[in-house]
Scaffold this active site. Structure first.
Site, mmCIF file in Angstrom:
data_model
loop_
_atom_site.group_PDB
_atom_site.id
_atom_site.type_symbol
_atom_site.label_atom_id
_atom_site.label_comp_id
_atom_site.label_asym_id
_atom_site.label_seq_id
_atom_site.Cartn_x
_atom_site.Cartn_y
_atom_site.Cartn_z
ATOM 1 N N HIS A 275 1.778 -1.458 3.285
ATOM 2 C CA HIS A 275 0.685 -0.844 4.028
ATOM 3 C C HIS A 275 -0.670 -0.932 3.337
ATOM 4 C CE1 HIS A 275 2.065 1.073 7.807
ATOM 5 N NE2 HIS A 275 3.223 0.723 7.302
ATOM 6 N N ASP B 226 -0.857 11.436 6.004
ATOM 7 C CA ASP B 226 -0.662 11.591 7.449
ATOM 8 C C ASP B 226 0.540 10.788 7.934
ATOM 9 O OD1 ASP B 226 -2.823 13.283 7.817
ATOM 10 O OD2 ASP B 226 -4.226 11.652 8.161
ATOM 11 N N GLU C 280 -7.999 18.998 9.080
ATOM 12 C CA GLU C 280 -8.614 17.685 9.226
ATOM 13 C C GLU C 280 -9.591 17.708 10.384
ATOM 14 O OE1 GLU C 280 -5.288 14.480 7.526
ATOM 15 O OE2 GLU C 280 -6.089 14.273 9.552
#
Length: 526
Positions: free
Chosen positions: A103, A168, A284
């Site tokens: 990622h 997240d 957030e």
């Protein structure tokens, strides 16, 4: 000495290791009767054919491609140490990069003309097949660097425990996030994931296999955390745990005024003690813009019946600011959590009538991005370019950033389709001895442009990213990149600022031949 190889495997091993040595211009003769037996064994775990090296040639970003000469599938950390030692001891060493779940977005986990290590290949091959061992008495988990955070969550929840700091998206490896920082809505209170590590096992660029902690090999400990893979490969991390909640109260509030939006966020994160029962557990912020549904791939939240009025609001203002907050609860606190959330919301300046809430399980909340991922995968929209830009912005300059970037560059270009995050953190929750770099102010914001694009449109997003960076440089916004990407040494020196000399010294100390993580292009950016 009796060889344990069967003849086909033995000759295949000799062929592969000889080929790799030839490609990498290593002329040292192979002594199969003595010290290079480990190298021959290692060769059986190396893949060199084009189909095998396609995966380590690419990453989630989908923009950079760099082909290694081989892909190592270790079954234990000793295989990684053997590979590093093999490179370190040769006159012409080759680069080595650890690849977790792939990622990275700018080729950071690639090793052009070198060897990429498939960390995930160890996930089910050691520590009784789990890679995660939970100590109930001492409240920690020993976790393999190759393990995914979703598996850490599932394993610890079996004991009613969980870590406190998350990202997240949970389908990332432990070693990967700890090499950067690991941030999310819990960071304001618990710090990034790198602030929640007790000790680690690390293989350095000299092939030393060391256990490190704040009291043992501390220089290596602080170097590796946030160190972008420059000093060693994390093979185990000891993560502190605490009793896990069962459910969460999850609330989103909408704002049309940026000043009110940021003031409320800063007020809420001022209550950040780990044992402060009045503190939130997650916070957030994000932007809602005129690009389709108010929901995005990260999570579906707003009731469908409310979509028209939210879209109308966005059309009127161009940008609406969304604040997302969470309060955990369990059987002991389920009768008081609603009142606690009401007290949190008192005096906040969100738009009347634009408050939305959910009550969901703890695991469902933490894994909220997964459903969006699966939906995009089913539509063929996950494995596309992701020209992301992640920044840390000082509190004193976030208003200028809003005016010049959000309401300037972003609205004018009108191409942003993915989530745009903007939320504050407390500097005191970070440890400055670690390699991670953040702004100097006590409160700073993370801003994340999480773009998805077509294969023929990603350059437009890249141009927007460059415009944002030019604007910040021109107006003196003292940003720091998170998941940084630079192409020159001068840019890296500027990025690390006062930490550069220490960072450079640690590199010479733990990876003097500059073997590790060449894809970061910090010490090999010719």
């Amino acid at each position: 000495m009796v060889m344990s190889f069967q003849f086909p495997a033995y000759f295949t091993a000799i062929f592969i290791i000889t080929r790799v040595m030839s490609i990498m211009k290593i002329s040292k003769p192979l002594d199969v009767h003595h010290k290079d037996i480990r190298a021959v064994d290692l060769a059986t775990k190396l893949s060199v054919d084009p189909s095998a090296i396609e995966s380590p040639s690419r990453d989630f970003g989908g923009i950079v491609k760099a082909e290694p000469e081989a892909f190592l599938h270790p079954s234990a950390p000793q295989d990684i140490a053997a590979l590093i030692k093999f490179s370190y001891s040769n006159s012409v060493p080759f680069g080595i990069a650890a690849k977790g779940h792939g990622h990275s977005v700018r080729g950071q986990a690639m090793a052009e003309n070198g060897v990429v290590v498939d960390m995930r290949s160890m996930a089910n091959k050691r520590r009784n097949g789990t890679g995660i061992r939970v100590s109930i008495d001492r409240l920690y988990a020993d976790v393999g660097g190759e393990q995914l955070w979703i598996d850490v969550l599932n394993a610890t929840l079996e004991y009613g425990l969980a870590p406190v700091s998350w990202t997240d998206y949970l389908y990332l490896t432990v070693g990967g996030t700890l090499s950067n920082a690991g941030i999310s809505g819990q960071t304001f209170r618990y710090g990034p994931q790198i602030s929640n590590v007790l000790e680690m096992d690390v293989i350095t660029g000299k092939a030393d296999f060391l256990t490190c902690s704040p009291r043992m090999n501390s220089e290596l400990f602080y170097a590796v955390l946030g160190g972008l893979g420059q000093f060693g490969i994390i093979t185990r991390a000891r993560i502190p745990l605490q009793p896990a909640p069962k459910r969460v109260k999850w609330v989103r509030l909408l704002y049309d005024d940026f000043s009110s939006f940021t003031k409320d966020q800063e007020l809420l994160i001022s209550k950040n003690g780990r044992k402060d029962k009045s503190a939130l557990d997650y916070l957030e912020g994000s932007l809602l813009m005129d690009q389709g549904s108010p929901d995005n791939w990260r999570s579906s939240f707003f009731p469908y019946k409310d979509h028209p009025k939210i879209i109308s609001l966005i059309t009127k203002h161009g940008i609406i600011y969304c604040l997302e907050i969470v309060k955990h609860y369990d059987d002991r606190t389920k009768h008081t959590v609603d009142k606690e959330m009401e007290q949190v919301l008192q005096g906040m300046n969100y738009m009347p009538g634009f408050i939305f809430g959910k009550d969901v399980g703890y695991e469902e909340f933490l894994n909220r991005v997964r459903s969006g991922e699966l939906k995009l995968k089913s539509q063929g929209l996950w494995d596309v370019p992701h020209p992301w830009l992640n920044l840390f912005i000082p509190k004193s300059q976030i208003s200028d950033f809003n005016n010049g970037v959000f309401r300037g560059i972003v609205l004018e270009r009108n191409i942003t389709t993915g989530p745009v995050l903007v939320y504050p953190m407390n500097r005191q929750k970070w440890d400055d001895r670690m390699s991670a770099v953040i702004p100097d102010e006590e409160i700073f914001y993370t801003v994340g442009f999480l773009h998805s694009s077509g294969f023929d449109t990603w350059k437009a997003f890249e141009d927007q990213n460059k415009d944002i960076m030019r604007f910040c440089n021109k107006t003196g916004i003292m940003l720091k990149q998170y998941l940084p990407h630079y192409s020159t040494k001068e840019e890296w020196v500027h990025h690390f600022g006062s930490k550069w000399k220490v960072f450079q010294h640690r590199k010479y100390q733990f990876d003097p031949r500059m073997l590790l993580s060449p894809g970061q292009r910090i010490f090999n950016n010719n």
